[in-house]
Design a protein around this motif. Structure first.
Motif, PDB file in Angstrom:
ATOM      1  N   UNK A 273       0.823  -1.212   0.000  1.00 59.96           N
ATOM      2  CA  UNK A 273       0.000   0.000   0.000  1.00 59.96           C
ATOM      3  C   UNK A 273       0.857   1.262   0.000  1.00 59.96           C
ATOM      4  N   UNK A 274       1.917   1.293   0.810  1.00 62.27           N
ATOM      5  CA  UNK A 274       2.758   2.500   0.837  1.00 62.27           C
ATOM      6  C   UNK A 274       3.387   2.793  -0.522  1.00 62.27           C
ATOM      7  N   UNK A 275       4.090   1.831  -1.165  1.00 61.22           N
ATOM      8  CA  UNK A 275       4.630   2.156  -2.493  1.00 61.22           C
ATOM      9  C   UNK A 275       3.546   2.405  -3.533  1.00 61.22           C
ATOM     10  N   UNK A 276       2.395   1.737  -3.414  1.00 63.39           N
ATOM     11  CA  UNK A 276       1.320   1.953  -4.382  1.00 63.39           C
ATOM     12  C   UNK A 276       0.738   3.351  -4.260  1.00 63.39           C
ATOM     13  N   UNK A 277       0.458   3.778  -3.051  1.00 63.90           N
ATOM     14  CA  UNK A 277      -0.149   5.099  -2.843  1.00 63.90           C
ATOM     15  C   UNK A 277       0.833   6.212  -3.179  1.00 63.90           C
ATOM     16  N   UNK A 278       2.085   6.084  -2.738  1.00 64.93           N
ATOM     17  CA  UNK A 278       3.060   7.154  -2.998  1.00 64.93           C
ATOM     18  C   UNK A 278       3.378   7.284  -4.485  1.00 64.93           C
ATOM     19  N   UNK A 279       3.377   6.179  -5.222  1.00 65.55           N
ATOM     20  CA  UNK A 279       3.705   6.254  -6.643  1.00 65.55           C
ATOM     21  C   UNK A 279       2.472   6.502  -7.513  1.00 65.55           C
ATOM     22  N   UNK A 280       1.365   5.837  -7.232  1.00 71.43           N
ATOM     23  CA  UNK A 280       0.178   5.919  -8.084  1.00 71.43           C
ATOM     24  C   UNK A 280      -0.639   7.185  -7.835  1.00 71.43           C
ATOM     25  N   UNK A 281      -0.652   7.662  -6.572  1.00 71.91           N
ATOM     26  CA  UNK A 281      -1.491   8.814  -6.227  1.00 71.91           C
ATOM     27  C   UNK A 281      -0.650  10.057  -5.946  1.00 71.91           C
ATOM     28  N   UNK A 297       2.511   8.857   5.506  1.00 71.32           N
ATOM     29  CA  UNK A 297       1.700   9.182   6.678  1.00 71.32           C
ATOM     30  C   UNK A 297       0.221   8.960   6.391  1.00 71.32           C
ATOM     31  N   UNK A 298      -0.208   9.313   5.180  1.00 69.64           N
ATOM     32  CA  UNK A 298      -1.616   9.149   4.830  1.00 69.64           C
ATOM     33  C   UNK A 298      -2.001   7.664   4.770  1.00 69.64           C
ATOM     34  N   UNK A 299      -1.065   6.822   4.383  1.00 69.74           N
ATOM     35  CA  UNK A 299      -1.317   5.380   4.432  1.00 69.74           C
ATOM     36  C   UNK A 299      -1.608   4.953   5.870  1.00 69.74           C
TER      37      UNK A 299
END
Length: 469
Positions: A273-281, A297-299
């Motif tokens: 989730x952390x690499x997905x959210x930071x890269x995708x969003x 942090x948002x994760x």
């Protein structure tokens, strides 16, 4: 079962119904346990990336490989433990809490990747020492009609603990101006302080259950002592534990498949989730940047939300299960979780992730309670801890699989796009829900529960003391 000794007879006594506060006290330790797990799940991948790690899924293998050994052996040993003062399960609660609290204090101070991997190994093993006997405690102390409620109470505390623990780095940064960035190769102060708080809360919450809960003694003490003498020994525990996977009750074997797919989905979420959210969003992969750390942090906030939802959903699960069945309840919850994970692919506004987490939280509530409630009714009372430990294999095995294949899929099939790994996890969770319909739940409860023991204070219970907090 591959053993040359006869098991002691099952516990045939009629267990009294327990009051609200008694179930509260016996479950409260899970608040601390989930503090540890939530900090681990929300921040360890971040720590690995900060220390230069690239094969994140492989690093996570340290935890399940030890859990595969620790939980069944702890269950086996706790089945054969009895102290008039400390009971059967509580000594393991306390030892695990001491070790896990120490690991939580050390983890944010590691300075090299190999140290982080090693500390994850120690931390996860220690948390498992405390956690496994908690599952068996419900089977030990609650009558069958209250077991769904007992596991739901544990899930409630898991949710509350995880809400706070997952949010701590964000809270420290946004409420107390603690920096969430650090020079390359160093853990941000906000993460450090979160782990320090977690270490203290873990120990105190488990200590509450240790001091406020009493357990039943073995029904036949002479038979118990003879069985303990004949089956004592660490190596015997290892042999019995791994033999148990080939001699499971039918319901347990069916649930094992359900567990595999649901936990494969969960590990895909926790790892990526952390690499997905930071890269995708957030569109960054620079771990030293302010934007990356805002995303990380948002994760944590997102993880707090799904755990908060799970705490509320856990309170509703017993009623839903009585109105339908435990199998249908689990199916509906897992489908909600699968759709939540899949929806992350379509999101660009970080705030919309909170809606995805609602579905995940509903699934998480069910995963932590319904399978165990179904399983407890299919197990012999005298081997409750042992089989609950063996059941952990089907949490560990999908984590091993996740560590071995998800990195390959992410890198070679999904071209480094972690968000597709979350979609794969969502599909796995839906498959798990459909497989639940095949489970033989002989102890399914559909009738309304009787009034709790709080309305009948004259009953005899091992938790008669300390009826109130």
């Amino acid at each position: 079962m591959a053993t040359s000794v006869a098991a002691p007879s099952a516990d045939t006594r009629t267990k009294p119904r327990l009051s609200f506060w008694q179930i509260w006290n016996m479950s409260f330790g899970f608040l601390g346990i989930q503090f540890g797990f939530a900090l681990q799940n929300a921040n360890v991948s971040r720590i690995f990336e900060t220390l230069g790690g690239t094969e994140i899924a492989l690093y996570w293998l340290a935890a399940p490989l030890t859990g595969m050994l620790v939980q069944p052996i702890i269950g086996y040993m706790s089945d054969r433990t009895w102290s008039p003062k400390w009971g059967r399960r509580r000594p393991f609660f306390l030892v695990g809490a001491i070790l896990a609290s120490f690991a939580l204090l050390v983890m944010p101070n590691v300075t090299a990747l190999w140290m982080a991997v090693g500390m994850l190994w120690i931390m996860d093993s220690s948390i498992n020492i405390s956690m496994e006997p908690f599952r068996a405690l419900v089977g030990d102390l609650l009558p069958s009609e209250q077991r769904t409620t007992g596991f739901a109470a544990q899930t409630f505390f898991i949710g509350i603990g995880a809400v706070v623990a997952s949010s701590l780095p964000w809270m420290f940064t946004n409420w107390f101006d603690v920096p969430n960035t650090a020079p390359a190769g160093q853990i941000p102060p906000s993460v450090k302080y979160a782990f320090y708080i977690g270490g203290v809360v873990f120990f105190l919450a488990v200590l509450w259950t240790v001091l406020r809960t009493k357990e039943y003694p073995p029904e036949n003490m002479a038979e118990f002592e003879e069985e303990k003498r004949r089956t004592a020994g660490f190596l015997n525990g290892v042999r019995e534990s791994f033999a148990g996977i080939f001699h499971m009750p039918k319901t347990m074997a069916q649930l094992a498949i359900v567990q595999f797919f649901s936990w494969l989905a969960l590990f895909s979420m926790w790892i990526y989730t952390t690499p997905a959210v930071t890269s995708h969003i957030y569109h960054t992969t620079d771990v030293t940047s302010k934007l990356y750390n805002e995303g990380a942090d948002w994760v944590g906030v997102c993880f707090a939300v799904y755990n908060g939802v799970s705490a509320i959903a856990a309170l509703l699960l017993p009623a839903i299960a009585r109105a339908t069945s435990r199998r249908v309840t689990h199916l509906l919850c897992l489908v909600a979780g699968g759709l939540g994970l899949i929806s992350i692919y379509f999101i660009q506004d970080p705030k919309m992730l909170l809606l995805s987490m609602v579905g995940v939280g509903i699934a998480w509530a069910s995963i932590l309670s319904v399978p165990y409630a179904m399983l407890a009714g299919a197990l012999p009372a005298n081997k409750m801890g042992y089989y609950m430990g063996v059941f952990n294999f089907f949490i560990v095995i999908p984590q091993v699989v996740a560590g071995l294949i998800l990195g390959f899929f992410t890198k070679n099939v999904f071209d480094g796009e972690s968000v597709y790994t979350l979609v794969l996890g969502g599909i796995s969770m839906i498959i798990s829900g459909l497989l639940t319909l095949r489970v033989n739940d002989a102890d399914d409860i559909r009738l309304p529960e009787e009034p709790t023991a709080l309305a009948n204070p004259a009953y005899d219970s091992p938790l008669q003391t300390n009826p109130q907090v």
